[in-house]
Write an enzyme that holds these catalytic residues in place. Structure first.
Site, PDB file in Angstrom:
ATOM      1  N   ALA A  35     -56.515 -79.908   3.469  1.00  0.00           N
ATOM      2  CA  ALA A  35     -56.139 -79.784   2.059  1.00  0.00           C
ATOM      3  C   ALA A  35     -56.759 -78.503   1.497  1.00  0.00           C
ATOM      4  O   ALA A  35     -57.873 -78.122   1.865  1.00  0.00           O
ATOM      5  CB  ALA A  35     -56.619 -80.997   1.266  1.00  0.00           C
ATOM      6  N   GLU A 105     -47.220 -78.536   7.174  1.00  0.00           N
ATOM      7  CA  GLU A 105     -47.980 -78.369   8.416  1.00  0.00           C
ATOM      8  C   GLU A 105     -48.008 -79.679   9.193  1.00  0.00           C
ATOM      9  O   GLU A 105     -47.790 -79.697  10.406  1.00  0.00           O
ATOM     10  CB  GLU A 105     -49.406 -77.925   8.112  1.00  0.00           C
ATOM     11  CG  GLU A 105     -49.537 -76.546   7.542  1.00  0.00           C
ATOM     12  CD  GLU A 105     -50.949 -76.198   7.100  1.00  0.00           C
ATOM     13  OE1 GLU A 105     -51.155 -75.059   6.673  1.00  0.00           O
ATOM     14  OE2 GLU A 105     -51.852 -77.064   7.167  1.00  0.00           O
TER      15      GLU A 105
END
Length: 160
Positions: A35, A105
């Site tokens: 993150a 991703e």
């Protein structure tokens, strides 16, 4: 050093690492998915630990230069790494439903058999609520062992 469950879960990843190393020796060892909020905290800690153990890590904080197209640079990083590591933190769990960069991703990494989740500061149960596919993958958990030990196991996994 590994539990029997870790050996069972990580053996196919190790086989993929070995196969790719023969075919494409210039790949990075790992791609670190995290993150954005973790880039200066837990993700940087894991990156630094892995690098100190000789692991080549694709890490956005280091590998995306000023003026480079972010998504294309990430795409190249994904394509040029042997293993994907997903650092699962409370911040990542909050971001995944928003379908941002980490979600993209993760989607790319889930399509491969070269993915290791690292649960940090949360649980697999919480992960399964947000991403059942990622939560179904066996990985490592910093609640069970320190980040340094997790990094050592990852370094051993990709060591050729």
């Amino acid at each position: 050093m590994y539990t029997p469950a870790e050996i069972q879960a990580l053996t196919p990843v190790r086989k993929s690492v070995e196969d790719l190393a023969e075919k494409l020796p210039d790949l990075r060892d790992v791609f670190l998915c995290h993150a954005w909020d973790d880039r200066k905290g837990a993700a940087k800690e894991l990156h630094d630990l892995l690098q100190s153990l000789g692991v080549s890590v694709w890490f956005s904080e280091k590998d995306v230069g000023l003026g480079q197209p972010l998504m294309r640079t990430i795409d190249k990083g994904l394509a040029n790494s042997r293993v994907g590591i997903v650092l699962v933190t409370p911040e990542l769990l909050r971001r995944l439903p928003k379908e941002g960069i980490a979600d993209k991703e993760l989607s790319a990494l889930l399509a491969r058999d070269r993915l290791v989740p690292i649960v940090h500061g949360t649980t697999y149960e919480a992960l399964r609520e947000v991403s059942p596919l990622l939560g179904s993958r066996s990985g490592l958990d910093t609640a069970e062992e320190p980040m340094a030990d997790v990094a050592a196991k990852l370094a051993e996994l990709v060591d050729l």
